[in-house]
Scaffold this motif. Structure first.
Motif, short mmCIF file in Angstrom:
data_model
loop_
_atom_site.label_atom_id
_atom_site.label_comp_id
_atom_site.label_asym_id
_atom_site.label_seq_id
_atom_site.Cartn_x
_atom_site.Cartn_y
_atom_site.Cartn_z
N GLU A 1 30.57 28.20 -28.45
CA GLU A 1 30.95 28.11 -27.05
C GLU A 1 30.63 26.72 -26.51
OE1 GLU A 1 30.44 30.62 -22.90
OE2 GLU A 1 29.17 31.12 -24.60
N GLU A 2 31.56 26.16 -25.75
CA GLU A 2 31.40 24.82 -25.19
C GLU A 2 31.72 24.85 -23.70
OE1 GLU A 2 30.20 22.36 -26.87
OE2 GLU A 2 30.42 23.11 -28.91
N VAL A 3 31.24 23.85 -22.98
CA VAL A 3 31.61 23.67 -21.58
C VAL A 3 32.74 22.65 -21.51
CG1 VAL A 3 29.35 24.33 -20.69
CG2 VAL A 3 29.82 21.92 -21.19
N PHE A 4 33.47 22.67 -20.40
CA PHE A 4 34.65 21.81 -20.27
C PHE A 4 34.32 20.33 -20.42
CE2 PHE A 4 38.29 20.38 -17.30
CZ PHE A 4 39.15 20.21 -18.37
N GLY A 5 33.21 19.89 -19.86
CA GLY A 5 32.83 18.48 -19.98
C GLY A 5 32.66 18.05 -21.43
N ASP A 6 32.03 18.89 -22.23
CA ASP A 6 31.87 18.57 -23.65
C ASP A 6 33.20 18.61 -24.38
OD1 ASP A 6 29.17 18.25 -23.23
OD2 ASP A 6 28.62 20.22 -24.00
N LEU A 7 34.07 19.54 -23.99
CA LEU A 7 35.40 19.61 -24.60
C LEU A 7 36.17 18.33 -24.33
CD1 LEU A 7 37.66 21.24 -26.03
CD2 LEU A 7 38.32 22.06 -23.76
N LYS A 8 36.08 17.83 -23.10
CA LYS A 8 36.77 16.56 -22.77
C LYS A 8 36.29 15.43 -23.65
CE LYS A 8 37.74 16.82 -17.85
NZ LYS A 8 37.19 16.42 -16.55
N THR A 9 34.99 15.39 -23.90
CA THR A 9 34.41 14.35 -24.76
C THR A 9 34.94 14.50 -26.18
OG1 THR A 9 32.42 14.25 -23.40
CG2 THR A 9 32.27 13.37 -25.64
N MET A 10 34.98 15.72 -26.68
CA MET A 10 35.49 15.97 -28.04
C MET A 10 36.94 15.55 -28.17
SD MET A 10 34.09 19.73 -28.90
CE MET A 10 32.44 20.20 -28.45
N VAL A 11 37.75 15.90 -27.18
CA VAL A 11 39.18 15.58 -27.21
C VAL A 11 39.36 14.06 -27.11
CG1 VAL A 11 41.34 15.78 -25.91
CG2 VAL A 11 39.96 17.81 -26.36
#
Length: 76
Positions: A62-72
């Motif tokens: 599970e991830e938060v949106f902020g971390d997802l943005k960084t990954m992307v």
């Protein structure tokens, strides 16, 4: 990277996550809670009872949106 987003039709933040992924050409699966997946099934996926949506799962975690943005951002 496997990205799954779980949400509801009326969730504005769910739409933001899906729009972000779509705009950045990131493959993802979107499932509607209580339609495509039950709360019980989602509980099994994330290991806890979901209290809010969206629930974002990346490669099983599970991830938060902020971390997802960084990954992307690292994909480009």
């Amino acid at each position: 990277m496997k990205i799954e987003v779980y949400g509801t039709p009326t969730c504005g933040n769910c739409k933001k996550v899906v729009n972000f992924l779509t705009e950045n050409n990131v493959e993802h699966d979107y499932k509607t809670v209580n339609s495509d997946i039950s709360v019980e099934e989602l509980t099994d996926v994330i290991g806890r009872v979901p209290r809010t949506v969206p629930v974002i799962v990346v490669d099983g975690s599970e991830e938060v949106f902020g971390d997802l943005k960084t990954m992307v951002g690292g994909l480009g």
